[in-house]
Design a protein around this motif. Structure first.
Motif, PDB file in Angstrom:
ATOM      1  N   PHE A   1      -8.362  -6.506 -13.034  1.00  0.00           N
ATOM      2  CA  PHE A   1      -9.308  -6.864 -14.290  1.00  0.00           C
ATOM      3  C   PHE A   1     -10.612  -6.590 -14.165  1.00  0.00           C
ATOM      4  CE2 PHE A   1     -11.439 -10.279 -16.831  1.00  0.00           C
ATOM      5  CZ  PHE A   1     -11.030 -10.004 -18.073  1.00  0.00           C
ATOM      6  N   MET A   2     -11.231  -6.852 -13.036  1.00  0.00           N
ATOM      7  CA  MET A   2     -12.183  -6.291 -12.768  1.00  0.00           C
ATOM      8  C   MET A   2     -12.642  -5.213 -11.534  1.00  0.00           C
ATOM      9  SD  MET A   2     -15.605  -7.463 -14.041  1.00  0.00           S
ATOM     10  CE  MET A   2     -15.220  -9.377 -14.420  1.00  0.00           C
ATOM     11  N   ASP A   3     -13.235  -4.220 -12.183  1.00  0.00           N
ATOM     12  CA  ASP A   3     -13.255  -3.183 -10.934  1.00  0.00           C
ATOM     13  C   ASP A   3     -14.648  -3.456 -10.108  1.00  0.00           C
ATOM     14  OD1 ASP A   3     -15.276  -1.853 -12.348  1.00  0.00           O
ATOM     15  OD2 ASP A   3     -14.441  -0.333 -13.016  1.00  0.00           O
ATOM     16  N   ALA A   4     -14.836  -2.432  -9.151  1.00  0.00           N
ATOM     17  CA  ALA A   4     -15.987  -2.650  -8.209  1.00  0.00           C
ATOM     18  C   ALA A   4     -17.343  -2.465  -8.897  1.00  0.00           C
ATOM     19  CB  ALA A   4     -15.686  -1.588  -6.956  1.00  0.00           C
ATOM     20  N   GLU A   5     -17.357  -1.839 -10.016  1.00  0.00           N
ATOM     21  CA  GLU A   5     -18.689  -1.867 -10.800  1.00  0.00           C
ATOM     22  C   GLU A   5     -18.955  -3.015 -11.632  1.00  0.00           C
ATOM     23  OE1 GLU A   5     -18.728   2.189 -12.415  1.00  0.00           O
ATOM     24  OE2 GLU A   5     -18.589   2.984 -10.396  1.00  0.00           O
ATOM     25  N   GLY A   6     -18.206  -3.786 -11.781  1.00  0.00           N
ATOM     26  CA  GLY A   6     -18.023  -4.991 -12.657  1.00  0.00           C
ATOM     27  C   GLY A   6     -17.417  -4.842 -13.938  1.00  0.00           C
ATOM     28  N   LYS A   7     -16.777  -3.692 -14.084  1.00  0.00           N
ATOM     29  CA  LYS A   7     -16.296  -3.297 -15.609  1.00  0.00           C
ATOM     30  C   LYS A   7     -14.998  -3.853 -15.622  1.00  0.00           C
ATOM     31  CE  LYS A   7     -18.829   0.936 -16.075  1.00  0.00           C
ATOM     32  NZ  LYS A   7     -18.889   2.471 -16.490  1.00  0.00           N
ATOM     33  N   ARG A   8     -14.612  -4.558 -16.864  1.00  0.00           N
ATOM     34  CA  ARG A   8     -13.315  -5.275 -17.258  1.00  0.00           C
ATOM     35  C   ARG A   8     -12.121  -4.407 -17.898  1.00  0.00           C
ATOM     36  NH1 ARG A   8     -15.087 -10.868 -18.492  1.00  0.00           N
ATOM     37  NH2 ARG A   8     -13.413 -10.802 -20.150  1.00  0.00           N
ATOM     38  N   ALA A   9     -11.050  -4.669 -17.741  1.00  0.00           N
ATOM     39  CA  ALA A   9     -10.010  -3.808 -18.069  1.00  0.00           C
ATOM     40  C   ALA A   9      -9.146  -5.165 -19.019  1.00  0.00           C
ATOM     41  CB  ALA A   9      -8.899  -3.626 -17.302  1.00  0.00           C
ATOM     42  N   ASP A  10      -9.975  -5.973 -20.123  1.00  0.00           N
ATOM     43  CA  ASP A  10      -9.498  -6.788 -20.856  1.00  0.00           C
ATOM     44  C   ASP A  10      -8.555  -6.087 -22.034  1.00  0.00           C
ATOM     45  OD1 ASP A  10     -11.617  -5.779 -22.456  1.00  0.00           O
ATOM     46  OD2 ASP A  10     -12.635  -7.672 -22.587  1.00  0.00           O
ATOM     47  N   PHE A  11      -8.036  -6.751 -23.108  1.00  0.00           N
ATOM     48  CA  PHE A  11      -7.274  -6.394 -24.085  1.00  0.00           C
ATOM     49  C   PHE A  11      -8.221  -5.053 -24.911  1.00  0.00           C
ATOM     50  CE2 PHE A  11      -5.060  -6.179 -28.189  1.00  0.00           C
ATOM     51  CZ  PHE A  11      -3.943  -5.932 -27.775  1.00  0.00           C
ATOM     52  N   HIS A  12      -9.460  -5.548 -25.096  1.00  0.00           N
ATOM     53  CA  HIS A  12     -10.233  -4.625 -26.039  1.00  0.00           C
ATOM     54  C   HIS A  12     -10.563  -3.253 -25.234  1.00  0.00           C
ATOM     55  CE1 HIS A  12     -12.765  -4.225 -29.407  1.00  0.00           C
ATOM     56  NE2 HIS A  12     -13.728  -3.641 -28.755  1.00  0.00           N
ATOM     57  N   ALA A  13     -10.209  -3.391 -23.706  1.00  0.00           N
ATOM     58  CA  ALA A  13     -10.432  -2.125 -23.088  1.00  0.00           C
ATOM     59  C   ALA A  13      -9.337  -0.924 -23.577  1.00  0.00           C
ATOM     60  CB  ALA A  13     -10.210  -2.407 -21.693  1.00  0.00           C
ATOM     61  N   LEU A  14      -8.406  -1.449 -24.252  1.00  0.00           N
ATOM     62  CA  LEU A  14      -7.426  -0.724 -24.823  1.00  0.00           C
ATOM     63  C   LEU A  14      -8.166   0.085 -25.817  1.00  0.00           C
ATOM     64  CD1 LEU A  14      -4.130  -2.900 -24.582  1.00  0.00           C
ATOM     65  CD2 LEU A  14      -5.055  -1.631 -22.932  1.00  0.00           C
ATOM     66  N   ARG A  15      -8.894  -0.398 -26.691  1.00  0.00           N
ATOM     67  CA  ARG A  15      -9.544   0.412 -27.597  1.00  0.00           C
ATOM     68  C   ARG A  15     -10.100   1.476 -26.900  1.00  0.00           C
ATOM     69  NH1 ARG A  15     -10.693   0.582 -33.019  1.00  0.00           N
ATOM     70  NH2 ARG A  15     -13.049   0.636 -33.521  1.00  0.00           N
ATOM     71  N   HIS A  16     -11.037   1.016 -26.128  1.00  0.00           N
ATOM     72  CA  HIS A  16     -11.817   2.101 -25.248  1.00  0.00           C
ATOM     73  C   HIS A  16     -10.846   3.014 -24.596  1.00  0.00           C
ATOM     74  CE1 HIS A  16     -15.903  -0.282 -24.820  1.00  0.00           C
ATOM     75  NE2 HIS A  16     -15.045  -1.119 -25.467  1.00  0.00           N
ATOM     76  N   THR A  17      -9.758   2.720 -24.272  1.00  0.00           N
ATOM     77  CA  THR A  17      -8.807   3.662 -23.730  1.00  0.00           C
ATOM     78  C   THR A  17      -8.483   4.533 -24.651  1.00  0.00           C
ATOM     79  OG1 THR A  17      -8.085   2.057 -22.023  1.00  0.00           O
ATOM     80  CG2 THR A  17      -6.640   3.899 -22.502  1.00  0.00           C
ATOM     81  N   TYR A  18      -8.076   4.259 -25.755  1.00  0.00           N
ATOM     82  CA  TYR A  18      -7.502   5.294 -26.920  1.00  0.00           C
ATOM     83  C   TYR A  18      -8.611   6.227 -27.369  1.00  0.00           C
ATOM     84  CZ  TYR A  18      -6.494   6.465 -31.962  1.00  0.00           C
ATOM     85  OH  TYR A  18      -6.191   7.000 -33.091  1.00  0.00           O
ATOM     86  N   ASN A  19     -10.066   5.834 -27.379  1.00  0.00           N
ATOM     87  CA  ASN A  19     -11.082   6.737 -27.767  1.00  0.00           C
ATOM     88  C   ASN A  19     -11.243   7.603 -26.621  1.00  0.00           C
ATOM     89  OD1 ASN A  19     -13.385   7.216 -29.654  1.00  0.00           O
ATOM     90  ND2 ASN A  19     -14.586   6.815 -27.689  1.00  0.00           N
ATOM     91  N   THR A  20     -11.083   6.991 -25.340  1.00  0.00           N
ATOM     92  CA  THR A  20     -11.385   8.220 -24.167  1.00  0.00           C
ATOM     93  C   THR A  20     -10.362   9.053 -24.153  1.00  0.00           C
ATOM     94  OG1 THR A  20     -12.664   6.328 -23.064  1.00  0.00           O
ATOM     95  CG2 THR A  20     -11.690   8.269 -21.785  1.00  0.00           C
TER      96      THR A  20
END
Length: 294
Positions: free
Chosen positions: A217-236
């Motif tokens: 859920f939280m990587d080594a850099e403190g970045k989250r993989a929450d549900f809104h991250a799916l929107r980031h994933t789509y754009n990326t």
């Protein structure tokens, strides 16, 4: 009493057919302000009172600006209806939000997306739709079968203005994977008013699915993989696939290119090495003295 004005304000919003989620959020924010600032009548509302409340909060800058926006909208309504002469918060500025994002998100890799879908069970269609449309959680929750066109030459999802963040309607083309999962869950018979996803997840459901898929859920850099991250994933994924930024901006329904190319693009997943390797060689060019003197 301010609570009576607030009741009338929200009733007016609902009469104007504003989305239920939007009205609910307004109610929560304004009610919280009234209680925590100690405002009971209109004369209690002051810029100093709001700024003292804001100074004591540990919320993200964007969230604090959302509270200010909600209160400003309420006060503007009061003025339009002759209940208030001047806006007591007119001189209050927004908090600088750039570079202060409290929740940094990352995009999931294709392998992580596949693993998440594989373990999702009853939430599989929800995740696939989010990953191939970039729809937000509230937009997915408001989606009805009348909004979904599964047949015909151009299958799409119609996003109603009343459910979107920017209050604008949109038509989103559907990927074959989305077509497949939506057809598999569409009940027969069903009415157009039926919700596509009648049972929305809770946060612990999503975290459990991430854990089952082996995704932190939280990587080594403190970045989250929450549900809104799916929107980031789509754009990326659009960027990695070579989709032009202007097309991606339209699909993401952004008002600014910066949101598309910076905020919602995870640069760690961009094919930087491949981009450099794709440049044509310069070593094969004519390097004779005559050519150099031309």
């Amino acid at each position: 009493p301010l609570v009576n004005h607030l009741r009338d304000f929200l009733a007016d919003k609902r009469q104007m057919r504003r989305d239920a989620h939007y009205c609910h959020t307004l109610d929560l924010r304004l009610s919280k302000l009234l209680v925590e600032c100690g405002w009971t009548i209109l004369q209690d509302v002051t810029a100093d009172g709001f700024q003292r409340w804001r100074a004591g909060q540990r919320k993200a800058a964007k969230t604090l600006n959302d509270y200010l926006g909600a209160m400003s909208e309420f006060l503007a309504w009061l003025r339009r209806h002759g209940r208030l002469d001047t806006d007591p918060l007119a001189g209050v500025g927004k908090v600088e939000a750039r570079g202060q994002q409290a929740r940094e998100r990352r995009a999931l890799t294709d392998q992580e997306c596949s693993r998440l879908i594989a373990v999702a069970c009853s939430r599989r269609a929800l995740y696939v739709t989010a990953l191939f449309t970039g729809l937000r959680r509230a937009e997915l929750e408001a989606l009805c079968w009348s909004d979904v066109i599964l047949d015909g030459p151009k299958p799409l999802i119609r996003v109603r203005a009343s459910t979107t963040k920017n209050h604008k309607s949109a038509e989103l083309p559907l990927h074959p994977d989305v077509l497949s999962v939506l057809r598999s869950i569409k009940p027969e018979p069903c009415t157009g008013a039926d919700a596509v996803f009648p049972k929305m997840y809770r946060m612990w459901h999503f975290k459990r699915d991430l854990e089952a898929a082996g995704i932190a859920f939280m990587d080594a850099e403190g970045k989250r993989a929450d549900f809104h991250a799916l929107r980031h994933t789509y754009n990326t994924r659009l960027a990695v696939s070579g989709v032009s930024p202007r097309v991606a901006m339209e699909l993401m329904r952004h008002s600014e290119m910066r949101l598309t190319t910076k905020t919602y693009t995870d640069v760690s997943l961009l094919p930087l090495v491949a981009a450099v390797q794709s440049l044509p060689s310069l070593m094969a060019l004519d390097s004779s003295p005559d050519s150099q003197n031309m």
